[in-house]
Design an enzyme around this catalytic site. Structure first.
Site, short mmCIF file in Angstrom:
data_model
loop_
_atom_site.label_atom_id
_atom_site.label_comp_id
_atom_site.label_asym_id
_atom_site.label_seq_id
_atom_site.Cartn_x
_atom_site.Cartn_y
_atom_site.Cartn_z
N ASP A 44 2.42 -4.58 10.95
CA ASP A 44 2.81 -5.99 10.95
C ASP A 44 4.33 -6.13 10.79
O ASP A 44 4.87 -7.24 10.80
CB ASP A 44 2.03 -6.80 9.91
CG ASP A 44 2.25 -6.32 8.48
OD1 ASP A 44 2.94 -5.29 8.29
OD2 ASP A 44 1.73 -6.97 7.56
N SER A 45 5.02 -4.98 10.69
CA SER A 45 6.49 -4.99 10.79
C SER A 45 6.91 -5.62 12.11
O SER A 45 8.07 -5.99 12.28
CB SER A 45 7.05 -3.57 10.68
OG SER A 45 6.38 -2.69 11.56
N ASP A 83 -2.58 -2.82 11.47
CA ASP A 83 -2.42 -3.54 10.19
C ASP A 83 -3.25 -4.81 10.18
O ASP A 83 -3.28 -5.56 11.17
CB ASP A 83 -0.95 -3.95 10.02
CG ASP A 83 -0.20 -3.04 9.07
OD1 ASP A 83 -0.84 -2.36 8.25
OD2 ASP A 83 1.04 -3.02 9.16
N LYS A 112 -5.32 -0.88 8.48
CA LYS A 112 -4.56 -0.60 7.27
C LYS A 112 -4.42 -1.90 6.48
O LYS A 112 -4.22 -2.95 7.07
CB LYS A 112 -3.18 -0.04 7.59
CG LYS A 112 -2.29 0.18 6.37
CD LYS A 112 -1.06 1.02 6.66
CE LYS A 112 0.09 0.29 7.26
NZ LYS A 112 0.60 -0.85 6.47
N GLU A 114 -2.90 -3.53 2.48
CA GLU A 114 -1.99 -3.26 1.37
C GLU A 114 -2.64 -3.54 0.02
O GLU A 114 -3.38 -4.52 -0.12
CB GLU A 114 -0.72 -4.13 1.50
CG GLU A 114 0.07 -3.82 2.76
CD GLU A 114 1.34 -4.67 2.89
OE1 GLU A 114 1.66 -5.43 1.94
OE2 GLU A 114 2.00 -4.56 3.93
N GLU A 180 5.07 3.82 0.32
CA GLU A 180 6.37 3.33 0.79
C GLU A 180 7.36 3.18 -0.36
O GLU A 180 7.07 2.52 -1.38
CB GLU A 180 6.16 1.98 1.51
CG GLU A 180 7.45 1.39 2.06
CD GLU A 180 7.23 0.30 3.11
OE1 GLU A 180 6.07 0.05 3.52
OE2 GLU A 180 8.23 -0.30 3.52
O1 KIV Z 1 4.08 -2.58 9.19
C1 KIV Z 1 4.54 -1.43 9.16
O2 KIV Z 1 5.26 -0.99 10.07
C2 KIV Z 1 4.22 -0.59 8.02
C3 KIV Z 1 5.01 0.68 7.86
C4 KIV Z 1 6.33 0.38 7.31
C5 KIV Z 1 4.27 1.66 7.06
O3 KIV Z 1 3.39 -0.94 7.25
#
Ligand code: KIV
Length: 280
Positions: A44-45, A83, A112, A114, A180
């Site tokens: 989600d970056s 994510d 994924k 958090e 992280e």
């Molecule tokens: O969203 C993302 O790119 C991430 C990485 C920084 C691990 O969660």
């Protein structure tokens, strides 16, 4: 045949370090596959590096599904992890719905999410339902407004708490963990204590693998990459000079040449178009 979560776990057992990178679209996914990396994270970056937001918070499930589907179409070999975005997995029902969209609509092999705490039970339920889950501890960008400093778990109490959380995620059935921005000693200790792969970002060389953001390692974020990133190629500069060359050739008329156009019956067309009498 794509990499599987079992392949990743076997890599850890064999002591092979795992390279994971983010990708958000079709051409990037194809390049990751060609380079032979075993795992792609549709992170989600993308909220920041693709959509230009200051945080990951505005990213929607629709955004994630659309980008993840493109990554699936572009790749055939890598394990693709998607994510779950901010607040899309706060309850069992939400988490199941979000995972279903990511796995059924986009086609990713794993999701994924958090955090620990109440997430542990949600992870256990997802795993029970057949959803492979990658955890994410340390600096968790979706909690950015609560976390303050980016580096996490720098004192002994916080480091012990993080190790407990990591063990709880493993016990809940997470198949891997992203760690992280934590001290190197903690990255190493968590990797040694867990039997699942621990993929670090700014967590030191003692992790079982590393994950980096596409734009950070390819020089696409201007001149200030984050400290935990290494720029492997200044692709941004290459693109900028290509664009300048293109614009200059358009303005001078050097582009396009005849080779870039369509050949028709040139003489016949020219004569006919010149002779045409348009209504005034
Ligand atoms: O969203 C993302 O790119 C991430 C990485 C920084 C691990 O969660």
């Amino acid at each position: 045949m794509r990499t599987t979560i079992r392949d990743l776990q076997a890599m850890k057992r064999r002591g092979e370090r795992i390279a994971m990178v983010t990708a958000y679209d079709y051409p990037a996914a194809a390049l990751v596959d060609r380079a032979g990396l075993p795992v792609i994270l549709v992170g989600d970056s993308l909220g920041m590096v693709v959509h230009g937001h200051p945080t990951t918070l505005p990213v929607s499930l629709d955004d994630m599904v659309r980008h993840a589907a493109a990554v699936m179409r572009g790749s055939a070999k890598a394990l693709v992890v998607g994510d779950l975005p901010f607040l899309s997995y706060a309850t069992f029902e939400d988490a199941v719905r979000a995972s279903a969209r990511m796995m059924q609509e986009a086609g990713v092999q794993a999701v994924k999410l958090e955090g620990a705490g109440s997430m542990v039970a949600i992870i256990a339920r997802l795993v029970e339902l057949g959803v492979p889950v990658m955890g994410h501890l340390g600096y968790t960008p979706q909690s950015t407004h609560q976390l303050g400093a980016r580096a996490q778990a720098k004192d002994v109490a916080a480091a012990n708490k993080l190790l407990d959380d990591a063990l709880a995620l493993e016990a809940a059935g997470a198949f891997a963990l992203v760690l992280e921005l934590v001290p190197r000693a903690l990255g190493k200790a968590v990797s040694e204590r867990l039997s699942i792969p621990v993929i670090g970002i700014g967590a030191g060389a003692g992790c079982d693998g590393q994950v980096q953001v596409w734009h950070d390692i390819l020089g696409l974020m201007g001149d200030k990459p984050p400290r935990h990133a290494k720029v492997y190629a200044e692709v941004g500069q290459v693109i900028e000079s290509a664009l300048r060359a293109y614009a200059s050739e358009v303005s001078t008329g050097a582009f396009p040449t005849d080779a870039h156009g369509v050949a028709g019956k040139e003489a016949e067309l020219q004569a006919a178009l010149a002779a045409r009498k348009d209504e005034a």
